[in-house]
Design a protein around this motif. Sequence first.
Motif, PDB file in Angstrom:
ATOM      1  N   ASN A 180     -13.762  17.013 -26.073  1.00 17.51           N
ATOM      2  CA  ASN A 180     -13.724  17.367 -27.500  1.00 17.51           C
ATOM      3  C   ASN A 180     -12.634  18.384 -27.823  1.00 17.51           C
ATOM      4  O   ASN A 180     -12.812  19.265 -28.653  1.00 17.51           O
ATOM      5  CB  ASN A 180     -15.091  17.904 -27.957  1.00 17.51           C
ATOM      6  CG  ASN A 180     -15.206  17.977 -29.477  1.00 17.51           C
ATOM      7  OD1 ASN A 180     -14.714  17.100 -30.189  1.00 17.51           O
ATOM      8  ND2 ASN A 180     -15.836  19.022 -29.986  1.00 17.51           N
ATOM      9  N   SER A 181     -11.507  18.280 -27.151  1.00 17.95           N
ATOM     10  CA  SER A 181     -10.374  19.156 -27.437  1.00 17.95           C
ATOM     11  C   SER A 181      -9.215  18.342 -27.993  1.00 17.95           C
ATOM     12  O   SER A 181      -9.220  17.115 -27.960  1.00 17.95           O
ATOM     13  CB  SER A 181      -9.926  19.899 -26.176  1.00 17.95           C
ATOM     14  OG  SER A 181     -10.863  20.879 -25.804  1.00 17.95           O
ATOM     15  N   GLU A 182      -8.216  19.041 -28.512  1.00 17.15           N
ATOM     16  CA  GLU A 182      -7.000  18.417 -29.008  1.00 17.15           C
ATOM     17  C   GLU A 182      -5.811  19.160 -28.422  1.00 17.15           C
ATOM     18  O   GLU A 182      -5.889  20.362 -28.175  1.00 17.15           O
ATOM     19  CB  GLU A 182      -6.943  18.472 -30.543  1.00 17.15           C
ATOM     20  CG  GLU A 182      -8.075  17.714 -31.213  1.00 17.15           C
ATOM     21  CD  GLU A 182      -8.113  17.911 -32.733  1.00 17.15           C
ATOM     22  OE1 GLU A 182      -7.189  18.583 -33.267  1.00 17.15           O
ATOM     23  OE2 GLU A 182      -9.049  17.410 -33.377  1.00 17.15           O
ATOM     24  N   ALA A 183      -4.710  18.440 -28.171  1.00 12.49           N
ATOM     25  CA  ALA A 183      -3.518  19.047 -27.584  1.00 12.49           C
ATOM     26  C   ALA A 183      -2.319  18.821 -28.484  1.00 12.49           C
ATOM     27  O   ALA A 183      -2.203  17.777 -29.143  1.00 12.49           O
ATOM     28  CB  ALA A 183      -3.251  18.464 -26.195  1.00 12.49           C
ATOM     29  N   VAL A 184      -1.435  19.805 -28.507  1.00 14.19           N
ATOM     30  CA  VAL A 184      -0.176  19.700 -29.239  1.00 14.19           C
ATOM     31  C   VAL A 184       0.953  19.921 -28.243  1.00 14.19           C
ATOM     32  O   VAL A 184       0.978  20.935 -27.539  1.00 14.19           O
ATOM     33  CB  VAL A 184      -0.085  20.746 -30.372  1.00 14.19           C
ATOM     34  CG1 VAL A 184       1.243  20.612 -31.108  1.00 14.19           C
ATOM     35  CG2 VAL A 184      -1.248  20.601 -31.337  1.00 14.19           C
ATOM     36  N   PHE A 185       1.877  18.954 -28.165  1.00 13.68           N
ATOM     37  CA  PHE A 185       3.067  19.092 -27.332  1.00 13.68           C
ATOM     38  C   PHE A 185       4.198  19.571 -28.231  1.00 13.68           C
ATOM     39  O   PHE A 185       4.607  18.869 -29.154  1.00 13.68           O
ATOM     40  CB  PHE A 185       3.461  17.759 -26.691  1.00 13.68           C
ATOM     41  CG  PHE A 185       2.535  17.289 -25.599  1.00 13.68           C
ATOM     42  CD1 PHE A 185       1.368  17.965 -25.298  1.00 13.68           C
ATOM     43  CD2 PHE A 185       2.836  16.152 -24.863  1.00 13.68           C
ATOM     44  CE1 PHE A 185       0.515  17.530 -24.292  1.00 13.68           C
ATOM     45  CE2 PHE A 185       1.999  15.696 -23.851  1.00 13.68           C
ATOM     46  CZ  PHE A 185       0.832  16.393 -23.567  1.00 13.68           C
ATOM     47  N   LEU A 186       4.715  20.756 -27.947  1.00 14.41           N
ATOM     48  CA  LEU A 186       5.698  21.404 -28.798  1.00 14.41           C
ATOM     49  C   LEU A 186       7.003  21.593 -28.032  1.00 14.41           C
ATOM     50  O   LEU A 186       7.015  22.211 -26.971  1.00 14.41           O
ATOM     51  CB  LEU A 186       5.145  22.764 -29.254  1.00 14.41           C
ATOM     52  CG  LEU A 186       6.039  23.687 -30.060  1.00 14.41           C
ATOM     53  CD1 LEU A 186       6.362  23.071 -31.409  1.00 14.41           C
ATOM     54  CD2 LEU A 186       5.354  25.038 -30.256  1.00 14.41           C
ATOM     55  N   THR A 187       8.113  21.058 -28.545  1.00 15.93           N
ATOM     56  CA  THR A 187       9.396  21.218 -27.866  1.00 15.93           C
ATOM     57  C   THR A 187      10.537  20.804 -28.787  1.00 15.93           C
ATOM     58  O   THR A 187      10.338  20.033 -29.737  1.00 15.93           O
ATOM     59  CB  THR A 187       9.472  20.389 -26.572  1.00 15.93           C
ATOM     60  OG1 THR A 187      10.754  20.554 -25.968  1.00 15.93           O
ATOM     61  CG2 THR A 187       9.233  18.919 -26.829  1.00 15.93           C
ATOM     62  N   ALA A 188      11.735  21.300 -28.481  1.00 17.67           N
ATOM     63  CA  ALA A 188      12.942  20.887 -29.203  1.00 17.67           C
ATOM     64  C   ALA A 188      13.636  19.723 -28.493  1.00 17.67           C
ATOM     65  O   ALA A 188      14.549  19.117 -29.052  1.00 17.67           O
ATOM     66  CB  ALA A 188      13.906  22.063 -29.319  1.00 17.67           C
ATOM     67  N   THR A 189      13.224  19.429 -27.268  1.00 15.19           N
ATOM     68  CA  THR A 189      13.804  18.308 -26.515  1.00 15.19           C
ATOM     69  C   THR A 189      12.653  17.434 -26.008  1.00 15.19           C
ATOM     70  O   THR A 189      12.233  17.566 -24.862  1.00 15.19           O
ATOM     71  CB  THR A 189      14.665  18.823 -25.341  1.00 15.19           C
ATOM     72  OG1 THR A 189      13.895  19.751 -24.564  1.00 15.19           O
ATOM     73  CG2 THR A 189      15.909  19.532 -25.851  1.00 15.19           C
ATOM     74  N   MET A 190      12.171  16.574 -26.868  1.00 15.68           N
ATOM     75  CA  MET A 190      10.952  15.814 -26.603  1.00 15.68           C
ATOM     76  C   MET A 190      11.223  14.554 -25.786  1.00 15.68           C
ATOM     77  O   MET A 190      11.939  13.658 -26.234  1.00 15.68           O
ATOM     78  CB  MET A 190      10.298  15.431 -27.937  1.00 15.68           C
ATOM     79  CG  MET A 190       8.977  14.697 -27.806  1.00 15.68           C
ATOM     80  SD  MET A 190       7.598  15.781 -27.345  1.00 15.68           S
ATOM     81  CE  MET A 190       7.293  16.644 -28.884  1.00 15.68           C
TER      82      MET A 190
END
Length: 734
Positions: free
Chosen positions: A392-402
């Motif tokens: 029951n979690s959520e993840a965010v992938f954060l980057t300038a070079t995806m």
Amino acid sequence: MRSVYKAHINENTGAIQTVEEHSKNTADLCRQFAIPVLKNLAHNVGLLHDIGKFQEDFQRRIDGENIKVEHSTCGALVAKELYPDAAIALMMEYCIAGHHSGIPDGGYKNDTSDMTTLSGRLKRNFEDYSAYKEGIELLEINRNEILSFLMQDCGKNIEILVDKFAFLTRYVFSCLVDADSIDTARFCNGDKIRPLTADFHACLEKVNSKLSSFVCTTPLQKTRALLQQQVFDKTDINGEIYLMNMPTGSGKTLCSVKFALERAIKAGKKRIVYIIPYNSIIDQTMVVFEEMFGSDAEILRHQSTFSYEENDYAEDYLRAAKSAAENWDVESIIVTTAVQFFESVYANKRGKLRKMHNMADSILIFDEAHLMPQNYLQPCLRVITYITKYLNSEAVFLTATMPDFPKLLRQYALENSQIIDLIDNTSMFCAFQKCKYQLLGKLRAESLLEKSMNYPSSLIIVNKKKSAKKLFELCGGKKFHLSTYMTAYDREIIIREIRDELKQLEIDFPDYKDVPQDRRITIISTSLIEAGVDLDIYTVFRELSGLDSILQAGGRCNREGKRTQAEVYIFEFDDENRTLQDMKSNITSGILDKYEDISCPESIKEYYARLFFTKSDALKGKTITRNCSDISCIPFAEYARDFELIDSGTISLVVPRDEQSREIIDSLRFTGGDLGIARRLQKYTCSIYQKELDDLIRQHVVDDFGTGILCLTNTDYYDENTGVTFEAKDYFVC
């Protein structure tokens, strides 16, 4: 048969906690922690974990006799006897047998009783412990529900089934050891420490206030607001993994904080966990968060280089934070490292795994997500999909070079993860291109330095520490050096000096014209400066490397966009030949030949496509199932020992740099080392290779005082500007 079977004795009061009381308390907490489908199983694990304490020899031991008595395996034997389904029984056996020493390797059927595997331990003989039946009543386990849940999303892939089973076993183990620790602490110490908390609504108001305070007048500012709005428009969309692909200078940190708070409020999540690749980025992130949120968020900072004891905190917060660092039981914000996060979920010991169950009901922000360790990319991606799909979690992938994470997640993790791309329109990215990338080719060190001195400020980033040191020694004028030959203590001082010099340079020469030679600034560094160090440099020189590294280096150039265009020069040393093993550089070289603008989304996508295709075998070679295809023989302990995200080729060396570090090092001689001392010494460590350590040992300038913590005993072998040296300074005696 005894009338009272003791689990613990309070040393202060002499009060007794019975095995029955402790077992029931642990079971209740264990059930409370677990996800719905595993609640009864977790409850029964809690009830059975200490039934070996019903042995007569254990009672003699707790009464003071100096005898060793194994008790953890007894509950595992009962689970094996009571539950015919191998999956249910094995999950309970692994957890119960390992609740003190760590989840054991499964082992094999022919293992003998003297072996430490689960199979071997289950063959041992124990005293009668059947008295547990008098007061402990197990709950019914819905076998069909659990087996169906275990098979979910696995299809006919036995590897994923075993991998998922291992994940859920570590999760139940986490519930057990945290419940066991909490109940024991409450009885023995009277510990009832409050959790750290945050008012997410108040925090969101402060973020909104901060964002609304920005005046959007320039085209870049307006584009930044439009790009961020793409993210904010999607806060109502339910997903498992969100991709936030935003270029340097687009306000990623504030944007991700707002999104995380919005999702936490709307989805009812308990905590927000920021997972950051480098300790240096944590330092900056904490400054931003603490200044913005103030008393509305009690933030837990959990990293190897930070010690709460050395900072001036109120006693109430200090106790709560130190306790929360053990199990992440917070309803607030946690800031930690990727190493801490991933090594916690792939550990087998209670100390690390204890926090795993509190990764549930969370928003996980993976900052600089492209820096996930490639050799462990598959296990890292898999555990993220498990946490988001099953906890029951959520993840965010954060980057300038995806990278192409949707493809990677479906190929290496779970095929049906719900992935939401928060940025639909990447055409705006061109507005954030504040520098032009130019290939210089091969240069001699002297020519490189001569060219760099033509600019008011320049940053030269090289691939090797020895190259950085050589350039620094050759360089004249106002110069600075950064590498991991230096301690974090000295790097922090140098970075502050660099910022002060850059700021003064801009004040004295606002148009950067006619800057005299003696005021021109040259910074020579390894890649450590590329992420998380906010410097605004006039011109950047980057030795050929991976495209992601080059673009990160570019993020230090004209960072504030005060000039319409700036230059990032890419070079190679003329005395070094690229080898076939230098995979990233070779791929980047091909990208440079093909694309005029290597920072465009198409260039980045192709770079990662080539890289991951070339490394496809390495990407999937580190899972726990690589040598295991059966849930009965999972190598939990072996895998945990081998799971190292940090390059084990380097060794930490402690260097005395101030009075505090000298006192701590002196204490090692008399009291020995422990985790607390090691943590307090982190900022005084530098990194060297084994052969360099051997060289220092031969010169008798390194000692560990029997603690395993290596210390430099002769400070003549350290320079505050360049770090550790491997020969003493020269002396002249007159």
